[in-house]
Design a protein around this motif. Structure first.
Motif, PDB file in Angstrom:
ATOM      1  N   GLY A   1      33.263  51.415  44.032  1.00  0.00           N
ATOM      2  CA  GLY A   1      34.583  50.488  43.963  1.00  0.00           C
ATOM      3  C   GLY A   1      33.903  49.037  44.906  1.00  0.00           C
ATOM      4  N   TYR A   2      33.559  49.524  45.866  1.00  0.00           N
ATOM      5  CA  TYR A   2      33.148  48.152  46.892  1.00  0.00           C
ATOM      6  C   TYR A   2      32.001  47.380  46.090  1.00  0.00           C
ATOM      7  CZ  TYR A   2      36.276  48.986  50.581  1.00  0.00           C
ATOM      8  OH  TYR A   2      37.501  49.112  51.337  1.00  0.00           O
ATOM      9  N   TYR A   3      30.992  48.064  45.575  1.00  0.00           N
ATOM     10  CA  TYR A   3      29.952  47.459  44.777  1.00  0.00           C
ATOM     11  C   TYR A   3      30.557  46.628  43.760  1.00  0.00           C
ATOM     12  CZ  TYR A   3      26.414  46.467  41.424  1.00  0.00           C
ATOM     13  OH  TYR A   3      25.645  45.879  40.246  1.00  0.00           O
ATOM     14  N   GLU A   4      31.467  47.071  42.896  1.00  0.00           N
ATOM     15  CA  GLU A   4      32.093  46.260  41.909  1.00  0.00           C
ATOM     16  C   GLU A   4      32.601  45.170  42.361  1.00  0.00           C
ATOM     17  OE1 GLU A   4      35.235  47.995  39.408  1.00  0.00           O
ATOM     18  OE2 GLU A   4      33.901  47.517  37.694  1.00  0.00           O
ATOM     19  N   MET A   5      33.391  45.047  43.229  1.00  0.00           N
ATOM     20  CA  MET A   5      34.306  44.114  43.693  1.00  0.00           C
ATOM     21  C   MET A   5      33.360  42.824  44.444  1.00  0.00           C
ATOM     22  SD  MET A   5      37.311  45.778  46.246  1.00  0.00           S
ATOM     23  CE  MET A   5      38.213  47.184  45.476  1.00  0.00           C
ATOM     24  N   VAL A   6      32.063  43.123  44.692  1.00  0.00           N
ATOM     25  CA  VAL A   6      31.202  42.257  45.056  1.00  0.00           C
ATOM     26  C   VAL A   6      30.525  41.827  43.733  1.00  0.00           C
ATOM     27  CG1 VAL A   6      29.400  41.792  46.297  1.00  0.00           C
ATOM     28  CG2 VAL A   6      31.102  43.070  47.370  1.00  0.00           C
ATOM     29  N   ALA A   7      29.928  42.722  42.990  1.00  0.00           N
ATOM     30  CA  ALA A   7      28.894  42.272  41.797  1.00  0.00           C
ATOM     31  C   ALA A   7      29.435  41.417  40.782  1.00  0.00           C
ATOM     32  CB  ALA A   7      28.341  43.568  41.349  1.00  0.00           C
ATOM     33  N   VAL A   8      30.871  41.665  40.616  1.00  0.00           N
ATOM     34  CA  VAL A   8      31.446  40.934  39.352  1.00  0.00           C
ATOM     35  C   VAL A   8      31.438  39.450  39.618  1.00  0.00           C
ATOM     36  CG1 VAL A   8      32.642  42.854  38.341  1.00  0.00           C
ATOM     37  CG2 VAL A   8      33.638  41.691  39.913  1.00  0.00           C
ATOM     38  N   ARG A   9      31.441  39.068  41.166  1.00  0.00           N
ATOM     39  CA  ARG A   9      31.617  37.804  41.442  1.00  0.00           C
ATOM     40  C   ARG A   9      30.197  37.012  41.013  1.00  0.00           C
ATOM     41  NH1 ARG A   9      34.219  36.259  46.519  1.00  0.00           N
ATOM     42  NH2 ARG A   9      32.396  35.258  46.932  1.00  0.00           N
ATOM     43  N   HIS A  10      29.320  37.592  40.682  1.00  0.00           N
ATOM     44  CA  HIS A  10      28.094  37.005  40.264  1.00  0.00           C
ATOM     45  C   HIS A  10      27.549  37.345  38.940  1.00  0.00           C
ATOM     46  CE1 HIS A  10      27.056  35.810  44.384  1.00  0.00           C
ATOM     47  NE2 HIS A  10      27.838  36.904  44.765  1.00  0.00           N
ATOM     48  N   LEU A  11      27.641  38.399  38.332  1.00  0.00           N
ATOM     49  CA  LEU A  11      27.219  39.004  37.267  1.00  0.00           C
ATOM     50  C   LEU A  11      28.528  39.258  36.329  1.00  0.00           C
ATOM     51  CD1 LEU A  11      24.258  41.509  38.643  1.00  0.00           C
ATOM     52  CD2 LEU A  11      24.201  39.074  38.035  1.00  0.00           C
ATOM     53  N   GLY A  12      28.141  39.609  34.807  1.00  0.00           N
ATOM     54  CA  GLY A  12      29.084  39.920  34.050  1.00  0.00           C
ATOM     55  C   GLY A  12      29.112  41.360  34.172  1.00  0.00           C
TER      56      GLY A  12
END
Length: 252
Positions: A164-175
């Motif tokens: 969950g926390y990974y997704e909140m960060v990663a989708v700011r940078h990657l598709g």
């Protein structure tokens, strides 16, 4: 796991930075509210559970202990998702503070915004509550082992919180697809970071700061690991590099 150690060290080192401290304080206030709501909901659910009175004192004492354990478990179950929802309001600011200090050339090209973050937090909360309830039979089955329920709790919630926390960060940078590809390539980091986050949520006092610390730690994990993949020529990591270059051009 050296990146995970670095992530924790950098997060702790930044707590007293002005930009981070503001979000940290607001996040802790929100978490206190979340804690109050969690106990209220747990107490409300407790009122719906038939309470039994036994004539035998030892049996009543045993039941009281078990009932107290159930109440504490309910409070913990509600606290994690509710605090995540509250703190999602400040998550963009947390990640911005981390990236401005440690990754200025790779700051996110976009902020997710309140509604997107609330959606991600609500979805994570739904899975946390649903899967923990579905896991109740396993908690009961392995209760006699003493440590069995703890292992199930930490592994299940470690996986969910890491994801969950990974997704909140990663989708700011990657598709979405690229973020998923990267997560699969570092599943060990995500799981261990999630386990660490789960531990933070179960430590009194520290759990008030857990959502803020979790977002910061996962931000470091993302940047440090995606840099490795970028250096190794992974295609999805090139988008991360282009995003940073575009942000730099916009700042000129």
């Amino acid at each position: 796991m050296n990146h995970l150690v670095t992530s924790i060290e950098r997060t702790l080192a930044q707590i007293f930075d002005p930009a981070f401290l503001r979000v940290f304080i607001l996040g802790m206030i929100s978490t206190l509210v979340a804690l109050a709501v969690a106990f209220f909901l747990a107490g409300a659910l407790k009122g719906q559970i038939p309470y039994l009175d036994f004539d035998w004192g030892w049996l009543q004492a045993l039941f009281d202990v078990a009932f107290g354990f159930v109440l504490a478990w309910l409070a913990a179950l509600f606290f994690v998702p509710i605090s995540t929802i509250f703190v999602s309001i400040f998550l963009d600011d947390v990640v911005d503070a981390v990236e401005n200090k440690y990754y200025p050339s790779h700051r996110a090209g976009k902020r997710l915004g309140l509604w997107h973050l609330c959606y991600l937090a609500l979805r994570l909360s739904f899975y946390i509550i649903l899967l923990n309830i579905l896991a109740v039979p396993f908690y009961i089955i392995f209760f006699w082992t003493g440590i069995g329920p703890l292992i199930i709790f930490y592994l299940l919630n470690g996986y969910l919180l890491g994801w969950g926390y990974y997704e909140m960060v990663a989708v700011r940078h990657l598709g979405v697809k690229e973020a998923g590809d990267h997560r699969k390539s570092i599943r060990g980091y995500v799981l261990f970071a999630g386990l660490g986050i789960t531990i933070l949520f179960t430590i009194p006092i520290v759990n008030l700061a857990a959502p803020i610390l979790a977002a910061a730690i996962m931000c470091h994990v993302f940047h440090l690991t995606v840099r490795d993949r970028q250096a190794n020529g992974h295609m999805f990591a090139q988008e991360y590099g282009r995003g940073g270059e575009e942000r730099e051009l916009n700042d000129i």
